[in-house]
Design a protein around this motif. Structure first.
Motif, mmCIF file in Angstrom:
data_model
loop_
_atom_site.group_PDB
_atom_site.id
_atom_site.type_symbol
_atom_site.label_atom_id
_atom_site.label_comp_id
_atom_site.label_asym_id
_atom_site.label_seq_id
_atom_site.Cartn_x
_atom_site.Cartn_y
_atom_site.Cartn_z
ATOM 1 N N PHE A 10 34.740 -18.186 -3.176
ATOM 2 C CA PHE A 10 34.180 -16.911 -2.733
ATOM 3 C C PHE A 10 33.040 -17.135 -1.754
ATOM 4 N N VAL A 15 31.272 -11.257 -2.672
ATOM 5 C CA VAL A 15 30.388 -11.148 -3.836
ATOM 6 C C VAL A 15 29.514 -9.896 -3.730
ATOM 7 N N SER A 19 29.410 -6.305 -5.875
ATOM 8 C CA SER A 19 28.166 -5.838 -6.453
ATOM 9 C C SER A 19 27.879 -4.392 -6.053
ATOM 10 N N VAL A 136 24.564 -17.905 -1.935
ATOM 11 C CA VAL A 136 25.598 -17.306 -2.780
ATOM 12 C C VAL A 136 26.781 -18.245 -2.918
ATOM 13 N N PHE A 153 32.107 -16.377 -9.961
ATOM 14 C CA PHE A 153 32.003 -15.193 -9.105
ATOM 15 C C PHE A 153 31.122 -14.136 -9.761
ATOM 16 N N ALA A 156 27.573 -15.172 -9.676
ATOM 17 C CA ALA A 156 27.036 -14.979 -8.326
ATOM 18 C C ALA A 156 26.771 -13.503 -8.048
ATOM 19 N N ALA A 157 27.626 -12.628 -8.580
ATOM 20 C CA ALA A 157 27.464 -11.196 -8.363
ATOM 21 C C ALA A 157 26.193 -10.674 -9.019
#
Length: 296
Positions: A10, A15, A19, A136, A153, A156-157
């Protein structure tokens, strides 16, 4: 509702797009896949699928005829999602945001934060080692990690949302500051001097609000023990002055400064002639008036 993006490695755009959608929409099922049957059956698809058609909830940008901003900059998936869902997300990103500043905050984030991700994702701008996009991407699992890409993922979000929240709330604060400064300017007895009742960012309002006659802004320090008289620069981020403080004041402090300026509670005047201070609002205003009188 089912939302889909691609599986595997990703980047910042997908990401952050996810979000934004989490805050814009109440509930939805989310999946990461490259299975075209699953992609075609989803309600919203971003960063995968080969189709850009907002009316059908399709937000890919990897085709030859890719979507672009008005200035020609290619969109990434987050740019597209922010364009269509950012306004819906803002009330959760900035609780209590008023309708009077929502559009301003949306535009501010789009033109700075989101645009930078669009540029990096499309190779329009170079992403240095500290660029948000690379931070990220660092959440992608290492080759010898046991963590799944889907779990990484989501991790990271969460990180991305924290950054987005701070950026949106900062933009909101700046929008409110602009409103307060413009209000003070409307109430000013002299268009060359405005008085603020708290310390806040005022420079953006000066230039975006067209306060061309303004020469000095008066504001207190954090604990209200001193008031500053700050000159207005000729352009943003400049230490120049539309009207510099008198040469005879510069570099003086306390008693010497008070005597030179003709006030009782002076604190200092910077040697550069762009800021001085006193212990009361009234004296700070008089410093501005005296500087103007000395010039005119």
């Amino acid at each position: 509702m089912r939302i889909v993006t691609h599986s595997g490695t990703f980047h910042a755009d997908d990401v952050f797009a996810y979000s934004v959608l989490r805050d814009a929409l109440d509930t939805f099922e989310f999946g990461r896949t490259r299975d075209m049957a699953l992609i075609n059956s989803a309600d919203i698809v971003f960063d995968v699928g080969g189709i850009y058609d907002p009316a059908q909830g399709r937000y890919d940008h990897h085709m030859r005829d890719l979507p672009r901003r008005e200035d020609g900059t290619p969109y990434s998936s987050v740019g597209l999602i922010w364009r269509d869902f950012g306004r819906k997300a803002l009330p959760r990103l900035v609780p209590g945001i008023g309708g009077d500043v929502l559009e301003s905050v949306w535009q501010d984030i789009d033109a700075t934060f989101i645009l930078a991700i669009d540029q990096a994702d499309n190779g329009v701008a170079t992403a240095g080692q500290s660029h948000l996009a690379l931070l990220v991407e660092a959440f992608n699992p290492a080759w010898d990690s046991g963590q799944s890409y889907d779990d990484a993922f989501l991790e990271a979000a969460d990180f991305a949302r924290g950054i987005l929240v701070r950026a949106c709330r900062q933009a909101h604060a700046e929008a409110q500051a602009l409103s307060l400064v413009m209000g003070a300017a409307r109430q000013a007895r002299d268009p060359r001097v405005i008085v603020l009742d708290r310390k806040l960012p005022w420079e953006k309002a000066v230039f975006e609000g067209g306060l061309r006659d303004l020469l000095f802004v008066i504001y207190p320090n954090e604990d209200l023990t001193a008031w500053y008289c700050r000159t207005i620069p000729p352009e943003p981020n400049s230490f120049g002055q539309r009207l510099a403080l008198p040469e005879a004041w510069r570099g003086l402090q306390e008693t010497e400064f008070s005597k030179a300026a003709g006030i009782e509670d002076g604190v200092f005047c910077h040697p550069g002639g762009f800021i001085c201070g006193a212990r009361s609002q009234g004296s700070a205003v008089r410093l501005a008036e005296k500087a103007i009188a000395a010039r005119y």
